[in-house]
Design a protein around this motif. Structure first.
Motif, PDB file in Angstrom:
ATOM      1  N   TRP A 227       0.807  -1.213   0.000  1.00  0.00           N
ATOM      2  CA  TRP A 227       0.000   0.000   0.000  1.00  0.00           C
ATOM      3  C   TRP A 227       0.844   1.268   0.000  1.00  0.00           C
ATOM      4  CZ3 TRP A 227      -4.855  -0.493  -1.351  1.00  0.00           C
ATOM      5  CH2 TRP A 227      -5.446  -1.750  -1.201  1.00  0.00           C
ATOM      6  N   GLU A 228       2.090   1.141  -0.347  1.00  0.00           N
ATOM      7  CA  GLU A 228       2.972   2.299  -0.481  1.00  0.00           C
ATOM      8  C   GLU A 228       3.573   2.300  -1.881  1.00  0.00           C
ATOM      9  OE1 GLU A 228       3.051   4.468   1.854  1.00  0.00           O
ATOM     10  OE2 GLU A 228       2.021   3.287   3.410  1.00  0.00           O
ATOM     11  N   GLU A 229       4.236   3.368  -2.214  1.00  0.00           N
ATOM     12  CA  GLU A 229       4.927   3.446  -3.497  1.00  0.00           C
ATOM     13  C   GLU A 229       5.892   2.263  -3.613  1.00  0.00           C
ATOM     14  OE1 GLU A 229       7.566   6.745  -6.021  1.00  0.00           O
ATOM     15  OE2 GLU A 229       7.023   7.090  -3.917  1.00  0.00           O
ATOM     16  N   TRP A 230       5.920   1.638  -4.791  1.00  0.00           N
ATOM     17  CA  TRP A 230       6.666   0.395  -4.921  1.00  0.00           C
ATOM     18  C   TRP A 230       7.156   0.218  -6.353  1.00  0.00           C
ATOM     19  CZ3 TRP A 230       5.855  -3.998  -7.923  1.00  0.00           C
ATOM     20  CH2 TRP A 230       6.551  -5.151  -7.562  1.00  0.00           C
ATOM     21  N   THR A 231       8.342  -0.393  -6.504  1.00  0.00           N
ATOM     22  CA  THR A 231       8.898  -0.702  -7.819  1.00  0.00           C
ATOM     23  C   THR A 231       9.447  -2.119  -7.789  1.00  0.00           C
ATOM     24  OG1 THR A 231       9.548   1.611  -8.080  1.00  0.00           O
ATOM     25  CG2 THR A 231      10.495   0.026  -9.624  1.00  0.00           C
ATOM     26  N   ALA A 232       9.167  -2.901  -8.826  1.00  0.00           N
ATOM     27  CA  ALA A 232       9.615  -4.290  -8.887  1.00  0.00           C
ATOM     28  C   ALA A 232      11.134  -4.368  -8.990  1.00  0.00           C
ATOM     29  CB  ALA A 232       8.979  -4.992 -10.079  1.00  0.00           C
ATOM     30  N   ASP A 233      11.682  -5.475  -8.532  1.00  0.00           N
ATOM     31  CA  ASP A 233      13.119  -5.698  -8.617  1.00  0.00           C
ATOM     32  C   ASP A 233      13.570  -5.651 -10.074  1.00  0.00           C
ATOM     33  OD1 ASP A 233      13.202  -6.038  -5.898  1.00  0.00           O
ATOM     34  OD2 ASP A 233      13.149  -8.247  -5.982  1.00  0.00           O
ATOM     35  N   GLY A 234      14.714  -5.045 -10.285  1.00  0.00           N
ATOM     36  CA  GLY A 234      15.284  -4.976 -11.624  1.00  0.00           C
ATOM     37  C   GLY A 234      14.888  -3.754 -12.411  1.00  0.00           C
ATOM     38  N   ILE A 235      13.979  -2.950 -11.881  1.00  0.00           N
ATOM     39  CA  ILE A 235      13.553  -1.734 -12.582  1.00  0.00           C
ATOM     40  C   ILE A 235      14.329  -0.539 -12.034  1.00  0.00           C
ATOM     41  CG2 ILE A 235      11.623  -0.135 -12.970  1.00  0.00           C
ATOM     42  CD1 ILE A 235       9.752  -2.476 -13.012  1.00  0.00           C
ATOM     43  N   ASP A 236      14.853   0.263 -12.929  1.00  0.00           N
ATOM     44  CA  ASP A 236      15.607   1.457 -12.551  1.00  0.00           C
ATOM     45  C   ASP A 236      14.680   2.414 -11.805  1.00  0.00           C
ATOM     46  OD1 ASP A 236      17.236   3.633 -12.308  1.00  0.00           O
ATOM     47  OD2 ASP A 236      17.534   3.950 -14.457  1.00  0.00           O
ATOM     48  N   THR A 237      15.060   2.802 -10.607  1.00  0.00           N
ATOM     49  CA  THR A 237      14.211   3.686  -9.797  1.00  0.00           C
ATOM     50  C   THR A 237      14.623   5.151  -9.904  1.00  0.00           C
ATOM     51  OG1 THR A 237      15.634   3.285  -7.865  1.00  0.00           O
ATOM     52  CG2 THR A 237      13.710   1.847  -8.145  1.00  0.00           C
ATOM     53  N   THR A 238      15.485   5.457 -10.857  1.00  0.00           N
ATOM     54  CA  THR A 238      15.893   6.851 -11.051  1.00  0.00           C
ATOM     55  C   THR A 238      14.690   7.699 -11.430  1.00  0.00           C
ATOM     56  OG1 THR A 238      18.059   6.113 -11.831  1.00  0.00           O
ATOM     57  CG2 THR A 238      17.425   8.384 -12.319  1.00  0.00           C
ATOM     58  N   GLN A 239      14.569   8.828 -10.802  1.00  0.00           N
ATOM     59  CA  GLN A 239      13.440   9.720 -11.053  1.00  0.00           C
ATOM     60  C   GLN A 239      13.418  10.194 -12.498  1.00  0.00           C
ATOM     61  OE1 GLN A 239      13.739  13.599  -9.167  1.00  0.00           O
ATOM     62  NE2 GLN A 239      11.557  13.560  -8.706  1.00  0.00           N
ATOM     63  N   GLY A 240      14.537  10.603 -13.017  1.00  0.00           N
ATOM     64  CA  GLY A 240      14.623  11.076 -14.387  1.00  0.00           C
ATOM     65  C   GLY A 240      13.977  12.437 -14.565  1.00  0.00           C
ATOM     66  N   THR A 241      14.036  12.938 -15.783  1.00  0.00           N
ATOM     67  CA  THR A 241      13.443  14.237 -16.102  1.00  0.00           C
ATOM     68  C   THR A 241      12.278  14.039 -17.050  1.00  0.00           C
ATOM     69  OG1 THR A 241      14.994  14.533 -17.944  1.00  0.00           O
ATOM     70  CG2 THR A 241      15.623  15.458 -15.803  1.00  0.00           C
ATOM     71  N   PRO A 242      11.282  14.916 -17.024  1.00  0.00           N
ATOM     72  CA  PRO A 242      10.127  14.773 -17.922  1.00  0.00           C
ATOM     73  C   PRO A 242      10.540  14.773 -19.390  1.00  0.00           C
ATOM     74  CG  PRO A 242       9.679  16.392 -16.209  1.00  0.00           C
ATOM     75  CD  PRO A 242      11.140  16.078 -16.120  1.00  0.00           C
ATOM     76  N   SER A 243       9.756  14.117 -20.214  1.00  0.00           N
ATOM     77  CA  SER A 243      10.022  14.070 -21.652  1.00  0.00           C
ATOM     78  C   SER A 243       9.676  15.384 -22.331  1.00  0.00           C
ATOM     79  CB  SER A 243       9.211  12.938 -22.286  1.00  0.00           C
ATOM     80  OG  SER A 243       9.541  11.694 -21.713  1.00  0.00           O
ATOM     81  N   PHE A 244       9.115  16.330 -21.592  1.00  0.00           N
ATOM     82  CA  PHE A 244       8.645  17.592 -22.158  1.00  0.00           C
ATOM     83  C   PHE A 244       8.525  18.621 -21.042  1.00  0.00           C
ATOM     84  CE2 PHE A 244       5.274  14.611 -21.222  1.00  0.00           C
ATOM     85  CZ  PHE A 244       4.563  15.302 -20.256  1.00  0.00           C
ATOM     86  N   GLU A 245       8.288  19.841 -21.424  1.00  0.00           N
ATOM     87  CA  GLU A 245       8.005  20.913 -20.477  1.00  0.00           C
ATOM     88  C   GLU A 245       6.620  21.460 -20.756  1.00  0.00           C
ATOM     89  OE1 GLU A 245       9.684  22.128 -17.915  1.00  0.00           O
ATOM     90  OE2 GLU A 245      11.370  20.729 -18.152  1.00  0.00           O
ATOM     91  N   LEU A 246       5.914  21.857 -19.698  1.00  0.00           N
ATOM     92  CA  LEU A 246       4.620  22.518 -19.838  1.00  0.00           C
ATOM     93  C   LEU A 246       4.794  24.007 -19.585  1.00  0.00           C
ATOM     94  CD1 LEU A 246       2.158  20.071 -17.997  1.00  0.00           C
ATOM     95  CD2 LEU A 246       2.615  20.257 -20.450  1.00  0.00           C
ATOM     96  N   SER A 247       4.468  24.793 -20.596  1.00  0.00           N
ATOM     97  CA  SER A 247       4.571  26.254 -20.483  1.00  0.00           C
ATOM     98  C   SER A 247       3.173  26.843 -20.552  1.00  0.00           C
ATOM     99  CB  SER A 247       5.439  26.799 -21.618  1.00  0.00           C
ATOM    100  OG  SER A 247       5.473  28.207 -21.589  1.00  0.00           O
ATOM    101  N   GLU A 248       2.751  27.516 -19.483  1.00  0.00           N
ATOM    102  CA  GLU A 248       1.388  28.044 -19.431  1.00  0.00           C
ATOM    103  C   GLU A 248       1.188  29.159 -20.458  1.00  0.00           C
ATOM    104  OE1 GLU A 248      -1.530  30.430 -16.344  1.00  0.00           O
ATOM    105  OE2 GLU A 248      -0.163  28.919 -15.507  1.00  0.00           O
ATOM    106  N   ILE A 249       0.136  29.010 -21.263  1.00  0.00           N
ATOM    107  CA  ILE A 249      -0.227  30.030 -22.245  1.00  0.00           C
ATOM    108  C   ILE A 249      -1.297  30.945 -21.682  1.00  0.00           C
ATOM    109  CG2 ILE A 249      -1.247  30.410 -24.525  1.00  0.00           C
ATOM    110  CD1 ILE A 249      -0.080  27.731 -25.393  1.00  0.00           C
ATOM    111  N   SER A 250      -2.297  30.354 -21.049  1.00  0.00           N
ATOM    112  CA  SER A 250      -3.398  31.158 -20.509  1.00  0.00           C
ATOM    113  C   SER A 250      -4.126  30.378 -19.433  1.00  0.00           C
ATOM    114  CB  SER A 250      -4.387  31.538 -21.620  1.00  0.00           C
ATOM    115  OG  SER A 250      -4.998  30.370 -22.167  1.00  0.00           O
ATOM    116  N   SER A 251      -4.931  31.099 -18.658  1.00  0.00           N
ATOM    117  CA  SER A 251      -5.815  30.471 -17.673  1.00  0.00           C
ATOM    118  C   SER A 251      -7.046  31.344 -17.512  1.00  0.00           C
ATOM    119  CB  SER A 251      -5.111  30.287 -16.323  1.00  0.00           C
ATOM    120  OG  SER A 251      -4.791  31.535 -15.747  1.00  0.00           O
ATOM    121  N   ASN A 252      -8.162  30.729 -17.236  1.00  0.00           N
ATOM    122  CA  ASN A 252      -9.419  31.455 -17.066  1.00  0.00           C
ATOM    123  C   ASN A 252     -10.164  30.857 -15.891  1.00  0.00           C
ATOM    124  OD1 ASN A 252     -11.682  33.085 -17.462  1.00  0.00           O
ATOM    125  ND2 ASN A 252     -12.580  31.682 -18.964  1.00  0.00           N
TER     126      ASN A 252
END
Length: 608
Positions: free
Chosen positions: A384-409
């Motif tokens: 019931w907690e955050e978990w990763t199977a054995d053998g899987i890289d647990t490196t956080q890494g960086t997002p594949s993209f950036e979100l840049s806010e254009i507008s909000s209403n």
């Protein structure tokens, strides 16, 4: 995980067409997709009606069973004698009167049940079709084809039961106490000297959230016993998709509102036609009626399971530029009723097959099939907690993209439905839905002890699996107070990518009532193993999206923090979070832009 299960289910899938009537042999198309009601052209003859007719005929003729048996034996003998004594009659030897005369025939359902002592493991049925004696003499090639394929139906279904008992027994031992079903219904459409046509409804239930129905079509030239080519009937395939889409709305009133609300589903139906029409329209369950062409569409063909399987009739007279004249020979004549010539016999006696152990499959057989189809998977809950199977890289890494806010209403409350109508942008679907490749449907019944997800691959027309999340129901660490009794979890959303199934689960109330909510679980559908579980309270949104190697989701609830989360899709780790004004509800990508709808704010981001 159940070993060799894929061998069983691949056989089950491959046998559906043959067991439906055992009449394919290259002569039938099949379209994939629950129950659909009566098929077009169906003979509305019930077993009780047949029984009544048989009883009336019993006076001086013995029982209905004796009549059926005698008729069958006589027909079988006649069929055999004709096959031996003469070559089949070609169309050139038949008169024009013969070609327009009706063909009388009977058809009979043969049920079978796989039993383990008093427990029903599986049930199924197949049909046999027999021409009446007078027509048998005219069309021996057709009956020869039917005879060959009738015989294979019983054998295939019996072999299916007896050779796969081990796998079915193992599924039952894992807690799935639901019998498999392989049910078929035969609906005659046309029977004369030009066309012998019928459709089979195939219903398959593999202990998942619901069953699955598709249709198999059969269009024979009675003189030759050969399949009629689609090009012999339809000469203008360019206009066909739009015509079908228009007619199916006219003939199914409720679809008008459905397609108005979901215009992309109508377009998807139209766009599916190039693939459906390939190889003599193998992906289209079409049959030739006396005055037009009928098409039966499988589940999900309309876009969602809720829309159901549908049928449509395109009449020769309404679209003369669409069809050839080859089979339009009732222009100025009364349209025959196929019910007058197609007689359904009383069901044959149910044959019970004992569930006895079968020989183990060899390693070679397992390797040949591979472990790539898991039809019934009990998803392992690693904790019931955050978990990763054995053998899987647990490196956080960086997002594949950036979100840049254009507008909000921001407003007091954002009405998503009104926003969707105003901007002509559809909201992501809720279950059941289709993502363009896969169709997802669920059973959310935590109180009854069942959370299950069924995934179909629409491109390959295969069942990816029935995934059971029952181990995720009883979360520990329940809080106190009014909402502590409302923390049953539900499956909220799912997506497949690269054979990995991503599923968001959790309850819909305060985290203080139970903190284990709004998380994502990743399952390898090849091995059936759970790969990772994200942290709690990261995905309470109605949907999430996968872009490259990252997942975009969001969470917020009343006084709880409101964020957009970007997760590493390979291990579930949080790569970035962005504060928003209220709880995210929907993520809607539009090319390189992303709309994020929250409780009170519409955001527009640039994805770069």
């Amino acid at each position: 995980m159940i070993k060799r299960r894929i061998v069983l289910l691949k056989k089950l899938t491959s046998v559906i067409m043959i067991c439906s009537l055992a009449l394919s042999s290259g002569c039938a198309s099949s379209t994939k997709a629950g129950g659909s009601g009566d098929a077009p052209g169906a003979v509305e003859s019930t077993n009780s009606e047949i029984s009544t007719e048989s009883k009336e005929a019993d006076a001086g003729k013995g029982t209905a069973e004796e009549d059926t048996a005698n008729a069958s034996a006589s027909s079988d003998s006649a069929s055999s004698n004709n096959a031996e004594d003469s070559e089949a009659t070609d169309s050139e030897s038949l008169s024009e009167e013969d070609l327009s005369s009706p063909i009388d025939f009977t058809y009979q359902n043969h049920p079978m049940t796989l039993m383990n002592n008093e427990t029903r493991y599986a049930s199924g049925n197949y049909y046999t079709v027999q021409l009446e004696k007078s027509d048998l003499e005219k069309y021996p090639k057709l009956q020869k084809k039917l005879d060959e394929l009738n015989e294979s139906g019983e054998k295939m279904l019996n072999d299916l039961f007896t050779s796969n008992t081990d796998e079915i027994n193992e599924m039952f031992s894992q807690g799935c106490q639901l019998a498999y079903e392989f049910d078929h219904n035969l609906y005659p459409v046309r029977a004369d000297g030009k066309v012998f046509s019928f459709v089979i409804e195939n219903y398959t239930y593999l202990a998942g959230a619901h069953g699955y129905a598709d249709y198999s079509n059969y269009n024979f030239d009675p003189s030759t016993g050969q399949e009629i080519a689609f090009s012999e009937v339809v000469k203008n395939t360019e206009d066909l998709p739009e015509i079908v889409a228009d007619e199916i709305i006219k003939q199914n009133d409720d679809l008008k509102d459905y397609f108005t609300q979901c215009p992309t589903d109508r377009q998807n139906l139209i766009d599916s036609f190039p693939d459906r029409l390939a190889n003599n329209a193998r992906g289209l369950a079409w049959t030739i009626d006396y005055d037009g062409m009928r098409i039966n569409f499988e589940d999900y063909a309309m876009g969602s399971y809720a829309a159901g399987a549908r049928d449509v009739k395109i009449r020769f007279a309404d679209y003369p530029d669409l069809f050839t004249d080859t089979y339009n020979n009732y222009r100025d004549a009364e349209i025959p009723d196929v019910k007058a010539v197609a007689k359904e016999l009383k069901d044959a006696e149910d044959v019970e097959v004992a569930a006895s152990p079968s020989e183990n499959l060899s390693d070679t057989e397992e390797e040949d099939y591979g472990e790539d189809w898991w039809y019934h998977t009990i998803v392992e809950n690693p904790g019931w907690e955050e978990w990763t199977a054995d053998g899987i890289d647990t490196t956080q890494g960086t997002p594949s993209f950036e979100l840049s806010e254009i507008s909000s209403n921001t407003t007091d409350w954002l009405n998503e439905d009104e926003w969707s109508k105003k901007n002509n942008i559809p909201l992501p679907d809720s279950f059941p839905y289709n993502d363009g490749t896969y169709t997802y449907s669920v059973t959310n019944d935590p109180e009854g002890g069942t959370l299950s997800l069924t995934v179909m691959n629409d491109e390959t027309q295969t069942l990816c699996g029935n995934f059971y999340f029952d181990d995720f129901i009883a979360a520990p660490d329940g809080g106190e107070g009014l909402f502590a009794d409302f923390t049953q979890p539900y499956i909220h959303y799912a997506l497949m990518k690269d054979d990995i199934l991503y599923v968001s689960l959790g309850h819909r109330t305060y985290a203080s009532a139970n903190p284990h909510k709004s998380y994502i679980v990743a399952i390898d559908t090849v091995s059936g193993k759970t790969l990772w579980r994200s942290a709690d309270q990261v995905c309470g949104s109605c949907n999430f999206i996968i872009r490259d190697d990252s997942i975009i989701c969001g969470y917020g609830f009343t006084a709880e923090p409101d964020y957009i989360y970007i997760l590493n899709r390979h291990n579930g780790k949080i790569q970035k979070k962005t504060k928003v004004k209220s709880a995210p509800s929907y993520f809607i990508p539009m090319d390189d832009n992303l709309y994020v709808l929250t409780y009170n704010t519409e955001y527009l981001y640039k994805i770069k």
